[in-house]
Design a protein around this motif. Structure first.
Motif, PDB file in Angstrom:
ATOM      1  N   UNK A  38       0.852  -1.178   0.000  1.00  9.06           N
ATOM      2  CA  UNK A  38       0.000   0.000   0.000  1.00  9.06           C
ATOM      3  C   UNK A  38       0.888   1.227   0.000  1.00  9.06           C
ATOM      4  N   UNK A  39       0.369   2.316  -0.570  1.00  2.57           N
ATOM      5  CA  UNK A  39       1.172   3.522  -0.626  1.00  2.57           C
ATOM      6  C   UNK A  39       0.389   4.709  -1.130  1.00  2.57           C
ATOM      7  N   UNK A  40       1.110   5.740  -1.498  1.00  4.52           N
ATOM      8  CA  UNK A  40       0.494   6.967  -1.985  1.00  4.52           C
ATOM      9  C   UNK A  40       1.330   7.550  -3.105  1.00  4.52           C
ATOM     10  N   UNK A  41       0.693   8.305  -3.988  1.00  3.54           N
ATOM     11  CA  UNK A  41       1.385   8.935  -5.099  1.00  3.54           C
ATOM     12  C   UNK A  41       0.863  10.348  -5.316  1.00  3.54           C
ATOM     13  N   UNK A  42       1.708  11.163  -5.927  1.00  2.00           N
ATOM     14  CA  UNK A  42       1.318  12.474  -6.430  1.00  2.00           C
ATOM     15  C   UNK A  42       1.395  12.407  -7.947  1.00  2.00           C
ATOM     16  N   UNK A  43       0.335  12.822  -8.611  1.00  2.00           N
ATOM     17  CA  UNK A  43       0.231  12.704 -10.063  1.00  2.00           C
ATOM     18  C   UNK A  43       0.050  14.068 -10.710  1.00  2.00           C
ATOM     19  N   UNK A  44       0.884  14.355 -11.676  1.00  2.00           N
ATOM     20  CA  UNK A  44       0.696  15.516 -12.541  1.00  2.00           C
ATOM     21  C   UNK A  44       0.034  15.017 -13.820  1.00  2.00           C
ATOM     22  N   UNK A  45      -1.128  15.579 -14.158  1.00  2.00           N
ATOM     23  CA  UNK A  45      -1.864  15.049 -15.304  1.00  2.00           C
ATOM     24  C   UNK A  45      -2.217  16.134 -16.310  1.00  2.00           C
ATOM     25  N   UNK A  46      -2.333  15.708 -17.543  1.00  2.00           N
ATOM     26  CA  UNK A  46      -2.788  16.570 -18.630  1.00  2.00           C
ATOM     27  C   UNK A  46      -3.731  15.762 -19.499  1.00  2.00           C
ATOM     28  N   UNK A 101      -3.538  13.811  -5.764  1.00  2.00           N
ATOM     29  CA  UNK A 101      -3.015  12.769  -4.883  1.00  2.00           C
ATOM     30  C   UNK A 101      -3.783  11.478  -5.132  1.00  2.00           C
ATOM     31  N   UNK A 102      -3.181  10.356  -4.784  1.00  2.00           N
ATOM     32  CA  UNK A 102      -3.853   9.071  -4.968  1.00  2.00           C
ATOM     33  C   UNK A 102      -3.357   8.072  -3.942  1.00  2.00           C
ATOM     34  N   UNK A 103      -4.157   7.032  -3.713  1.00  2.00           N
ATOM     35  CA  UNK A 103      -3.775   5.902  -2.885  1.00  2.00           C
ATOM     36  C   UNK A 103      -3.588   4.686  -3.780  1.00  2.00           C
ATOM     37  N   UNK A 104      -2.622   3.840  -3.451  1.00  2.00           N
ATOM     38  CA  UNK A 104      -2.346   2.651  -4.248  1.00  2.00           C
ATOM     39  C   UNK A 104      -2.326   1.416  -3.361  1.00  2.00           C
ATOM     40  N   UNK A 105      -2.689   0.296  -3.949  1.00  2.00           N
ATOM     41  CA  UNK A 105      -2.524  -0.999  -3.300  1.00  2.00           C
ATOM     42  C   UNK A 105      -2.185  -2.030  -4.368  1.00  2.00           C
ATOM     43  N   UNK A 106      -1.317  -2.962  -4.034  1.00  2.00           N
ATOM     44  CA  UNK A 106      -0.859  -3.952  -5.008  1.00  2.00           C
ATOM     45  C   UNK A 106      -0.797  -5.336  -4.377  1.00  2.00           C
ATOM     46  N   UNK A 107      -0.825  -6.327  -5.241  1.00  2.00           N
ATOM     47  CA  UNK A 107      -0.541  -7.707  -4.859  1.00  2.00           C
ATOM     48  C   UNK A 107       0.350  -8.296  -5.943  1.00  2.00           C
ATOM     49  N   UNK A 117      18.641 -14.001 -10.738  1.00  2.00           N
ATOM     50  CA  UNK A 117      17.586 -13.748 -11.713  1.00  2.00           C
ATOM     51  C   UNK A 117      16.213 -14.100 -11.146  1.00  2.00           C
ATOM     52  N   UNK A 118      15.233 -13.249 -11.382  1.00  2.00           N
ATOM     53  CA  UNK A 118      13.871 -13.521 -10.918  1.00  2.00           C
ATOM     54  C   UNK A 118      12.856 -12.851 -11.833  1.00  2.00           C
ATOM     55  N   UNK A 119      11.659 -13.379 -11.822  1.00  2.00           N
ATOM     56  CA  UNK A 119      10.529 -12.783 -12.515  1.00  2.00           C
ATOM     57  C   UNK A 119       9.616 -12.101 -11.501  1.00  2.00           C
ATOM     58  N   UNK A 120       8.884 -11.093 -11.962  1.00  2.00           N
ATOM     59  CA  UNK A 120       7.956 -10.379 -11.082  1.00  2.00           C
ATOM     60  C   UNK A 120       6.618 -10.206 -11.779  1.00  2.00           C
ATOM     61  N   UNK A 121       5.553 -10.323 -11.005  1.00  2.00           N
ATOM     62  CA  UNK A 121       4.205  -9.974 -11.450  1.00  2.00           C
ATOM     63  C   UNK A 121       3.599  -9.058 -10.393  1.00  2.00           C
ATOM     64  N   UNK A 122       3.052  -7.919 -10.820  1.00  2.00           N
ATOM     65  CA  UNK A 122       2.511  -6.928  -9.887  1.00  2.00           C
ATOM     66  C   UNK A 122       1.201  -6.385 -10.435  1.00  2.00           C
ATOM     67  N   UNK A 123       0.116  -6.525  -9.662  1.00  2.00           N
ATOM     68  CA  UNK A 123      -1.194  -6.001 -10.043  1.00  2.00           C
ATOM     69  C   UNK A 123      -1.576  -4.886  -9.071  1.00  2.00           C
ATOM     70  N   UNK A 124      -1.912  -3.718  -9.618  1.00  2.00           N
ATOM     71  CA  UNK A 124      -2.132  -2.528  -8.784  1.00  2.00           C
ATOM     72  C   UNK A 124      -3.481  -1.900  -9.038  1.00  2.00           C
ATOM     73  N   UNK A 125      -4.087  -1.390  -7.959  1.00  2.00           N
ATOM     74  CA  UNK A 125      -5.234  -0.497  -8.030  1.00  2.00           C
ATOM     75  C   UNK A 125      -4.797   0.872  -7.536  1.00  2.00           C
ATOM     76  N   UNK A 126      -5.247   1.936  -8.221  1.00  2.00           N
ATOM     77  CA  UNK A 126      -4.886   3.294  -7.840  1.00  2.00           C
ATOM     78  C   UNK A 126      -6.140   4.170  -7.860  1.00  2.00           C
TER      79      UNK A 126
END
Length: 239
Positions: free
Chosen positions: A136-144, A176-182, A192-201
């Motif tokens: 879980x976390x937070x972000x600041x987004x600049x959008x156009x 501003x936004x809130x994020x959560x991932x699994x 060496x490793x592989x990653x899979x990340x699914x996020x909601x924002x």
């Protein structure tokens, strides 16, 4: 998401592992475009997300608590093109024609921080092949966003439905936004490793898509904008 783990360094009180990398994946933007719950709207308003991540695993000699956490700092860019889908765009009536003609192009820049929790310890300390996590976390987004209609200039009932005359515009801003991932890491070998990340924002604005009808008159559009992103990647560890 493509991540490249870049360093393992000795800290004053033990091991602190650091990683830096890049990521990419599709982003599905959910907004006032399209009928709520329509499958086409959910999967076709899709764009691309790409960015840079920096990870640090905390000093495990100071606290056992640190064995299960990584801090992730990140910066990313997204681009999404949106339009209406669903039953209301069907037919030859003016309302349907106006909906079909409406489009928006969204570009964002994002910076943020996220805390990842590994229930079976991070791969830095466990050495496990499979390392799932939630975060879980937070972000600041600049959008156009550039909103337009193929029928002509927006802001008129001749080009957009009445509900969008004062609620559809090109705009820019900071949100501003809130994020959560699994997700999980899967180690192929020592380095060496592989990653899979699914996020909601979830964004604390309803203008990201260039559309925000009056919520008092149109309660079906009361939800702020949000997105879902699926990132896949590769990790290389430097020890």
């Amino acid at each position: 998401m493509v991540l490249i783990s870049c360093a393992s360094v000795k800290a004053q009180y033990g091991n602190t592992y650091q990683e830096i990398g890049i990521m990419a994946g599709p982003v599905f933007f959910q907004s006032d475009f399209g009928e709520k719950g329509d499958f086409d709207n959910a999967i076709k308003n899709v764009g691309i997300s790409a960015g840079i991540f920096y990870y640090i695993s905390l000093d495990n000699d100071r606290s056992r608590f640190a064995d299960n956490f990584k801090i992730r700092l990140e910066a990313s860019l997204t681009k999404v093109e949106m339009q209406h889908y669903g039953k209301y765009i069907e037919g030859d009536k003016l309302f349907a024609q106006q909906l079909r003609a409406m489009t928006s192009e969204l570009k964002t820049g994002n910076v943020g921080v996220q805390l990842e929790y590994y229930p079976f310890k991070t791969d830095d300390y466990s050495g496990a092949t499979f390392s799932p996590y939630i975060s879980a976390g937070t972000q600041i987004t600049s959008y156009n966003v550039k909103a337009k209609s193929a029928l002509g200039p927006i802001g008129s009932s001749t080009t957009v439905p009445v509900k969008y005359v004062d609620g559809f515009k090109s705009d820019s801003g900071i949100a501003a936004s809130l994020t959560t991932s699994i997700g999980f890491r899967y180690k192929l070998a020592d380095y060496h490793a592989l990653i899979l990340d699914a996020r909601l924002q979830y964004y604390f604005t309803d203008w990201m898509d260039g559309m925000n009808p009056d919520k008092d008159n149109y309660p079906e559009n009361k939800t702020n904008d949000y997105s879902a992103t699926l990132n896949v990647g590769y990790v290389y560890y430097f020890n």
